[in-house]
Enzyme design. Structure first.
Site, PDB file in Angstrom:
ATOM      1  N   HIS A   1       9.660  -2.510   1.400  1.00 23.59           N
ATOM      2  CA  HIS A   1       8.628  -2.083   2.388  1.00 23.59           C
ATOM      3  C   HIS A   1       7.747  -3.401   2.234  1.00 23.59           C
ATOM      4  O   HIS A   1       7.083  -3.970   3.163  1.00 23.59           O
ATOM      5  CB  HIS A   1       7.800  -1.041   1.821  1.00 23.59           C
ATOM      6  CG  HIS A   1       6.424  -0.798   2.417  1.00 23.59           C
ATOM      7  ND1 HIS A   1       6.211   0.177   3.688  1.00 23.59           N
ATOM      8  CD2 HIS A   1       5.178  -1.326   2.188  1.00 23.59           C
ATOM      9  CE1 HIS A   1       4.986  -0.185   3.965  1.00 23.59           C
ATOM     10  NE2 HIS A   1       4.415  -0.843   3.333  1.00 23.59           N
ATOM     11  N   GLU A   2       7.516  -3.766   0.839  1.00 17.11           N
ATOM     12  CA  GLU A   2       6.620  -5.016   0.694  1.00 17.11           C
ATOM     13  C   GLU A   2       7.177  -6.595   1.276  1.00 17.11           C
ATOM     14  O   GLU A   2       6.513  -7.086   1.910  1.00 17.11           O
ATOM     15  CB  GLU A   2       6.211  -5.045  -0.733  1.00 17.11           C
ATOM     16  CG  GLU A   2       5.273  -3.988  -1.296  1.00 17.11           C
ATOM     17  CD  GLU A   2       4.165  -3.468  -0.558  1.00 17.11           C
ATOM     18  OE1 GLU A   2       3.478  -4.469   0.025  1.00 17.11           O
ATOM     19  OE2 GLU A   2       3.662  -2.453  -0.629  1.00 17.11           O
TER      20      GLU A   2
ATOM     21  N   HIS B   1       6.374  -6.393   4.842  1.00 21.09           N
ATOM     22  CA  HIS B   1       5.133  -7.254   5.302  1.00 21.09           C
ATOM     23  C   HIS B   1       5.258  -8.458   5.417  1.00 21.09           C
ATOM     24  O   HIS B   1       4.656  -9.298   6.334  1.00 21.09           O
ATOM     25  CB  HIS B   1       4.205  -6.963   4.190  1.00 21.09           C
ATOM     26  CG  HIS B   1       3.740  -5.526   4.339  1.00 21.09           C
ATOM     27  ND1 HIS B   1       3.094  -5.153   5.702  1.00 21.09           N
ATOM     28  CD2 HIS B   1       3.455  -4.495   3.717  1.00 21.09           C
ATOM     29  CE1 HIS B   1       2.344  -3.885   5.356  1.00 21.09           C
ATOM     30  NE2 HIS B   1       2.762  -3.451   4.130  1.00 21.09           N
TER      31      HIS B   1
ATOM     32  N   GLU C   1       2.170  -0.449   8.395  1.00 24.75           N
ATOM     33  CA  GLU C   1       2.651   0.337   7.593  1.00 24.75           C
ATOM     34  C   GLU C   1       3.947   1.104   8.072  1.00 24.75           C
ATOM     35  O   GLU C   1       5.231   1.027   7.530  1.00 24.75           O
ATOM     36  CB  GLU C   1       1.941   1.493   6.817  1.00 24.75           C
ATOM     37  CG  GLU C   1       0.643   1.128   6.003  1.00 24.75           C
ATOM     38  CD  GLU C   1       1.103   0.169   4.870  1.00 24.75           C
ATOM     39  OE1 GLU C   1       2.260  -0.145   4.536  1.00 24.75           O
ATOM     40  OE2 GLU C   1      -0.036  -0.184   4.134  1.00 24.75           O
TER      41      GLU C   1
HETATM   42 ZN   LIG Z   1       2.382  -1.515   3.180  1.00 20.53          ZN
END
Ligand SMILES: [Zn+2]
Ligand SMILES: [Zn+2]
Length: 327
Positions: free
Chosen positions: A171-172, A175, A227
């Site tokens: 997930h990171e 980004h 997100e």
């Molecule tokens: Zn995030």
């Protein structure tokens, strides 16, 4: 677990980790229980797709695109953010974490390093620095401008399985792939300032001078939607919707997650989807922000991931039969 060990040569009892490529010797014939000696993820004969040239527009959530477009129409936003990050910037972030957190390397927490590599090679992202910080808040975040840094809080890692830790790291990394880093760093800073203790700091008034109220609100509204895109990126790495669902359940249920029924949690996410009201949710964001939640609404996020899988988009990107959540 001690039933596996890495080996140098392939023989009949070896299995190559589909995630990190490590050759492992197994004693149980790869029955689904053995884990890779390097990345600690489950060994399996199933393929793991690595994306050669993944375009962020292939997975960016439309709500993310819309909110970002709205953010970018605010006059002066880019120069304001640039100014903000000049004073609060990259070198500060790096100094803080190098001084206060454990830096993950091939020798320090090597399984986390291997998971970071898996996420980066799957999405096609240069390796950022990764830190683990002792912190009771269950959280992870990405910051920086030119050289992103990912920070995982110790409580988060301790609570999650290896697959779920991969989901959080992915997930990171998402980004970074989605080119969120500049804006997400600014948003994290605002979130931190919503914390009463920090709000008293001189930096709070500095931020208030640099960013208008409109800018701050738009930035935080976008960050929530960003997100959703990165949850999709996490799914493109784990390639198992249930891993994303279970990770969210633990973010939701905290230490009680072991007692929470996953099927019921999915039902809850589907119910949420049925009653989804984007406008009502919009109005609610301000309260959420004030509550200082940096990764809010896990149920909403799971409902969005389920919807993406069910839309067939995920299966199209993965190029095969998508494993469906709780099918
Ligand atoms: Zn995030
Ligand atoms: Zn591995």
């Amino acid at each position: 677990m001690s039933d596996i060990q890495p080996v140098n040569e392939q023989n009949n009892d070896t299995i190559r980790c589909r995630y990190c490529g490590q050759l492992n010797q197994t004693r149980d014939g790869g029955n689904g229980q053995a884990r890779c000696g390097r990345c600690r993820l489950t060994l399996s004969g199933e393929p793991h797709k690595k994306f050669a040239e993944l375009d962020k527009h292939e997975y960016i959530h439309p709500a993310d695109s819309r909110a970002l477009a709205a953010l970018k129409t605010i006059p002066g936003i880019d120069s304001a953010l640039k100014k903000l990050l000049e004073v609060t910037g990259e070198s500060v972030i790096r100094v803080i974490f190098t001084a206060s957190a454990v830096k993950v390397t091939p020798k320090q927490c090597p399984d986390l390093y291997a998971k970071l590599q898996v996420a980066c090679t799957t999405l096609g992202v240069d390796m950022p620095e990764l830190f683990v910080q002792q912190n009771p808040t269950v959280n992870a975040f990405t910051g920086g401008v030119k050289h992103p840094v990912i920070v995982l809080h110790s409580q988060l890692i301790e609570r999650l399985s290896d697959e779920e830790v991969l989901a959080v790291i992915a997930h990171e990394v998402g980004h970074i792939h989605a080119e969120h880093v500049l804006y997400i760093t600014a948003a994290h800073l605002l979130e931190a300032l919503a914390n009463v203790a920090i709000a008293a700091a001189p930096i709070a008034s500095l931020v208030a001078q640099i960013l208008s109220g409109t800018m701050r609100a738009a930035l935080l509204a976008w960050a929530r939607r960003a997100e959703l895109s990165c949850d999709r990126a996490a799914l493109l790495v784990t390639q198992n919707p249930d891993v994303i669902g279970r990770t969210m359940m633990k973010l939701c249920g905290g230490t009680y997650a072991s007692k929470v029924d996953y099927e019921q949690f999915l039902e809850q996410a589907r119910d949420f989807q049925k009653n989804y009201d984007a406008k009502a949710l919009d109005r609610f964001w301000a309260d959420i922000i004030n509550a200082g939640l940096t990764h809010p609404f896990p149920v909403w996020r799971v409902s969005e991931i389920l919807a993406w899988v069910e839309s067939g988009e995920y299966g199209r990107l993965i190029g095969g039969e998508a494993e469906s959540a709780a099918a």
